[in-house]
Design a protein around this motif. Structure first.
Motif, PDB file in Angstrom:
ATOM      1  N   THR A 166       0.849  -1.196   0.000  1.00 36.53           N
ATOM      2  CA  THR A 166       0.000   0.000   0.000  1.00 36.53           C
ATOM      3  C   THR A 166       0.882   1.242   0.000  1.00 36.53           C
ATOM      4  OG1 THR A 166      -0.091   0.314   2.401  1.00 36.53           O
ATOM      5  CG2 THR A 166      -1.645  -1.281   1.452  1.00 36.53           C
ATOM      6  N   GLN A 167       0.263   2.391  -0.127  1.00 33.02           N
ATOM      7  CA  GLN A 167       1.013   3.644  -0.073  1.00 33.02           C
ATOM      8  C   GLN A 167       1.646   3.852   1.299  1.00 33.02           C
ATOM      9  OE1 GLN A 167      -1.769   6.655  -1.348  1.00 33.02           O
ATOM     10  NE2 GLN A 167      -1.343   6.264  -3.512  1.00 33.02           N
ATOM     11  N   GLN A 168       1.092   3.213   2.339  1.00 36.51           N
ATOM     12  CA  GLN A 168       1.653   3.306   3.685  1.00 36.51           C
ATOM     13  C   GLN A 168       2.666   2.207   3.959  1.00 36.51           C
ATOM     14  OE1 GLN A 168      -1.874   3.255   3.207  1.00 36.51           O
ATOM     15  NE2 GLN A 168      -1.775   5.480   3.019  1.00 36.51           N
ATOM     16  N   GLY A 169       2.968   1.396   2.965  1.00 35.28           N
ATOM     17  CA  GLY A 169       3.910   0.301   3.136  1.00 35.28           C
ATOM     18  C   GLY A 169       3.194  -1.031   3.115  1.00 35.28           C
ATOM     19  N   LYS A 195       1.234  -4.344   4.147  1.00 36.74           N
ATOM     20  CA  LYS A 195       0.231  -4.686   5.162  1.00 36.74           C
ATOM     21  C   LYS A 195      -0.054  -6.179   5.073  1.00 36.74           C
ATOM     22  CE  LYS A 195      -0.494  -0.332   6.159  1.00 36.74           C
ATOM     23  NZ  LYS A 195      -0.062   0.268   7.355  1.00 36.74           N
TER      24      LYS A 195
END
Length: 166
Positions: A19-22, A24
C-alpha cells in the motif's frame, strides 16, 4: 515460534498487500497459498519432497534453491466469481496454452465431464509463466491466458504492469 515454546514444522504463508503506507499483512496460513504457490513451484530448483520430508523430521538440511527467473501467475475466473461462479462451462484452449514454452496451467476449479474440461469453481485455472525478466514472464503469461476461453471468463489484465510499459 520456537522462542515462544511453540515449535512449528510446515509451511507458513503470509499474504501481504503493498500500500502507499507500506506493506500490510492480510492473512497468515499454515499451508501453501493459492495462487501464490504456483509461482514458487515454477521457480523452485531444489526438490520440494526432500524439503517437506526433512521438515517433518525436524531438521531442514538441504538448501532451498530457486531459479533467478521471474514468474507471473494470472488467475482465470468464472463468470459470477466470487459470489456465484458459473459452473459447467466448457474450457477451451488448455492444450494450446500448455504448449507455449515456459507456461504451466494449474487447475483449481475444473472437472472432467465426458471428454471435456468444465468450470467447477470460481478460480478455474492459473496460468503461470517464467522468463528471464518480469516483462518477459508477463508477456508469456498473458499469451497463455489469451489461448484459453469459456463463456464469461475474466481475468485481471494489470498483473505486473506497474513499472512496465503495458
Amino acid at each position: 515460534m520456537r522462542s515462544r515454546g511453540a515449535e512449528f514444522r510446515g509451511v507458513l504463508f503470509c499474504g501481504v498487500m503493498l500500500t502507499q503506507q507500506g506493506p500490510k499483512v492480510l492473512e497468515y496460513n499454515v499451508r501453501f497459498g493459492d495462487p501464490e504457490c504456483e509461482i514458487l513451484m515454477r521457480r523452485m530448483k531444489s526438490d520440494l519432497y526432500v524439503h517437506l520430508a526433512e521438515s517433518a523430521a525436524g531438521a531442514l538440511r538441504t538448501p532451498v534453491e530457486f531459479s533467478a527467473d521471474s514468474a507471473i501467475s494470472v488467475v482465470l475466473a468464472a463468470d459470477g466469481y466470487p459470489a456465484t461462479p458459473a459452473l459447467g462451462d466448457v474450457v477451451e484452449g488448455l492444450s494450446q496454452a500448455n504448449a507455449i514454452d515456459d507456461v504451466v496451467v494449474f487447475h483449481g476449479g475444473t472437472r472432467r465431464s465426458n471428454d471435456a474440461v468444465v468450470t467447477n469453481g470460481g478460480r478455474v485455472v492459473v496460468v503461470t509463466a517464467t522468463a528471464a525478466t518480469l516483462a518477459g514472464a508477463r508477456d508469456v503469461a498473458y499469451r497463455g491466458a489469451g489461448a484459453i476461453s469459456w463463456p464469461g471468463m475474466h481475468y485481471r489484465r494489470d498483473i505486473a504492469s506497474q513499472g512496465l510499459s503495458a
